[in-house]
Design a protein around this motif. Structure first.
Motif: not given
Length: 239
Positions: A1-5, A88-98, A102-108
């Motif tokens: 997911m991008s940071s502007d989600t 959960i599966a989608k989030e797992t894939a995003e954490l693996r690939d981006q 994902e870290f920037a999004e968590l901070v945001s």
């Protein structure tokens, strides 16, 4: 997911909320059991005073209602569970690939909660180091991966709560003397509905008086309608 989600902050205390939802569902299931079975047996009692037909109709209502409640809950919770697993599966894939995005999004997301940039970054680092997936699921989606509801458990709980409510009108109308069985069933059922309405409102934080009044009036209408219909059919010889 991008940071502007778009953000969807979830309320805290999801464990307590889940337990309250289960309790509220149980109360509503019991309420359904009381009303639906009482309406059936009172309607049959308007036609005949014999215990056999009343018992047969009541048992059919109990079994059919419990199965219907269980199936409905199973389908509903299965859809919810499938959706959660997909997320959960989608989030797992995003954490693996981006991982960086994902870290920037968590901070945001923590900035959105009101934390400063430095604090949000520190919190995100510590949570990511401990369990990145759980951290993202919690703040983004309000999902605890350890609390995915089982459709089978939900179906069983729904059936049991319905059966618990259905026992009261069945026992009342079968054990009471024929001369008073209908009015006594009315009284017992309406008192039980007042209690379930009160408990449901207490769990949900609403007006207990209004909730009890609503379910009592609704139950009284259902009982009066079915008894009146049964009496009419019995009087005209149709049944």
């Amino acid at each position: 997911m991008s940071s502007d989600t778009q953000l969807h902050p979830e309320p805290q205390g999801t464990d307590l909320a889940a337990k309250l939802n289960w309790l509220r569902a149980g109360v509503l299931g019991a309420n359904d059991g009381i009303v639906s079975v009482a309406a059936v047996v009172v309607g049959v009692a308007g036609v005949t005073t014999e215990n056999g037909p009343i018992l047969a109709a009541g048992m059919a209502a109990v079994v059919g209602g419990a199965i219907s409640m269980a199936l409905g809950e199973y389908v509903s919770v299965s859809s919810q569970s499938d959706s959660q697993k997909s997320l959960i599966a989608k989030e797992t894939a995003e954490l693996r690939d981006q991982p960086e995005e994902e870290f920037a999004e968590l901070v945001s997301l923590y900035r959105h909660k009101g934390l400063s940039e430095a604090t949000a970054t520190t919190v995100a680092k510590e949570l990511t180091a401990k369990d990145a997936l759980r951290a993202h699921l919690d703040i983004e989606l309000g999902i605890d991966p350890d609390e995915i509801v089982s459709p089978w458990h939900a179906a069983l709980a729904s059936a049991i709560s319905f059966l618990a409510g259905a026992v009261l009108p069945m026992l009342t109308i079968l054990l009471a003397p024929p001369a008073v069985r209908v009015p006594l069933t009315f009284v017992v059922v309406l008192i039980a509905l007042a209690v379930t309405g009160w408990v449901g409102a207490w769990i949900g934080g609403g007006s207990r008086t209004r909730a009890s009044t609503r379910v009592v009036i609704g139950g009284a209408i259902a009982l009066a309608a079915t008894f009146g219909l049964g009496s009419l059919l019995g009087t005209t010889g149709i049944a």
